[in-house]
Design an enzyme around this catalytic site. Sequence first.
Site, mmCIF file in Angstrom:
data_model
loop_
_atom_site.group_PDB
_atom_site.id
_atom_site.type_symbol
_atom_site.label_atom_id
_atom_site.label_comp_id
_atom_site.label_asym_id
_atom_site.label_seq_id
_atom_site.Cartn_x
_atom_site.Cartn_y
_atom_site.Cartn_z
ATOM 1 N N LYS A 15 42.894 -1.185 -8.161
ATOM 2 C CA LYS A 15 43.415 -1.756 -9.398
ATOM 3 C C LYS A 15 44.126 -3.062 -9.064
ATOM 4 O O LYS A 15 45.082 -3.072 -8.283
ATOM 5 C CB LYS A 15 44.385 -0.752 -10.023
ATOM 6 N N CYS B 290 25.238 -2.549 -13.243
ATOM 7 C CA CYS B 290 25.667 -2.253 -11.866
ATOM 8 C C CYS B 290 24.869 -3.002 -10.808
ATOM 9 O O CYS B 290 25.287 -3.104 -9.665
ATOM 10 C CB CYS B 290 25.575 -0.762 -11.588
ATOM 11 N N ARG C 125 39.805 17.257 -12.859
ATOM 12 C CA ARG C 125 39.492 17.246 -14.296
ATOM 13 C C ARG C 125 37.985 17.163 -14.581
ATOM 14 O O ARG C 125 37.272 16.393 -13.941
ATOM 15 C CB ARG C 125 40.188 16.005 -14.873
ATOM 16 N N CYS D 243 33.073 11.446 -9.514
ATOM 17 C CA CYS D 243 32.704 10.224 -10.226
ATOM 18 C C CYS D 243 33.379 9.035 -9.550
ATOM 19 O O CYS D 243 34.519 9.135 -9.101
ATOM 20 C CB CYS D 243 33.188 10.272 -11.675
#
Lengths: 142, 389
Positions: free
Chosen positions: B19, B84, B193, B204
């Site tokens: 990030k 992508c 999750r 993911c």
Amino acid sequence: MAEKKKIKKEKEPDITFYHPDLLEVPEKGLPYLKGYKCKKCGQLDFPKLSPCPTCWGEKFDVVPLSRKGILYSFSDLYIGQPGLETPYICGYIDLPEDIRIFAMLKGDVDTFKCDEEVELTTGPIRKNADGLEIISYMFQKA
Amino acid sequence: MKLQRDVYIAGVGETVFGKHKMDYDELGRLAAFQAIKSSNIDKPGLIESAYVGNAHNGIVTGQTIFKDIGICGKAPIINVESACSAGAMAVHLAIKDVACGLTELSMGVGAENHTLRRKSGTAFMPAMNDIEAVHGGVMTGKYAMRATRYMHETGATIEDLALITQKNRRHATHNPHASFKGDYSIDEIINSRMIAYPLTLHQCCGVVDGAGAVVVCSEEMIRKLKIEKPVKVRGSVVTSGPYHNKPRDITGDDITEMTSSMLYEESGIGPEEVDILELHDAFTIAELLYYECMQLCRKGEGLQFLRDGQATYGGKCVVSPRGGMLSYGHPIGASGAAQVAANVKQLRGECNGYQVEPIPQVAMSHVTGGGLSGTEHAACTMHMLTSDW
């Protein structure tokens, strides 16, 4: 001098049905998907593609597709598109006409299985720009 | 694409993936300048064309990246978008310029910042003029359906899928560029999750920011620049996804099968010779299927290949040695260029702490692009590189 008038452009209402070329919901009888058979090469396709991607034919016969198919695969989605309530379920349905349909499934998470029979139904797939439901094809357990 | 003359990679750059407060242009510039410096280029005039992959960050992204380092006005800069696959496609186009003799030296860059703009808690989706997107289609769902079918046909379990995350993040343990790394237990991966059954969060790729850059040049230029470890481009293939609405086997991937076959033919290098491979492991299931699609093993033997340790150190092919997208995260326009950059560093033995031993000599990369209805993917780009010194 003429008074300046504020001209407010009438906004066209957004669609509430997706899409008359793809789905027929007769007043009497059951809904069905519309296949398009190329008059030149005979290829049957869904959705409607014009020209035909195989031969570039531009004339088609509309063929009602089978209402039942086999659920090839599916997923219960817990993180979805922006604006869609979760969970929702998506799947690939293989019709006897050798066509695969991607659709939302009506039913509960944790209940679908690969290779089970499902049938066509209709239901809300999302909300339109006016906040109203858009109705389209869905599938549910047969 | 048959390369008309030899093309080499002179230098590469990659940012830390994670990030970032820096926007895409700053990230792109960092990676580009690293690539330029490591190519022994000391003035702007040598770069004759540049291609920049980006998906979501707006217009004239390439010119925005390059204007502050003196390339604007001196070379054409062309922006490339194919979801992508964009970054790898930018590298492909730079290679094409050199291969055709249009330039002596060109650059391919991929850069993307998602986190400054994107709302978290939603999934990437195809464009809304796509019939599957209108009906709720998202990329996680597309891969989850592949996983569901694969598990149905083979009896594989979620625990099996989790092995991919575990392996790739272990590979990335000491890679300073990777975001998600180290030891993850199978329990931790499968109990994270639920995103799209059977794919849990840790199966993911993360939504992160980053950039990668590659300088390519002719044989004459590689000598002129005094590059000690030239990496030779043995093949560079871009394809578009076959379109039809008939049932297809989604435990395979027609476009990856086609692209890898073309790359093997073009490069004259077979799957058994590939030492390391960075592939599109945006989700665990993808890597598993691609072992088979790229003929690293036979159809139906992907899981065995993984369980036998053939995709890690000491195996037939070290897959995702940098940690893959499962460790880096996946800034979609950047990943393809960053994969090439990481492979070049492996071939040169520059990956301190995560170097594959013995030092690999053949490196392959693969990145698909875009969820387009009627295709498995809209695009696929693959590269084959060898050490040449």
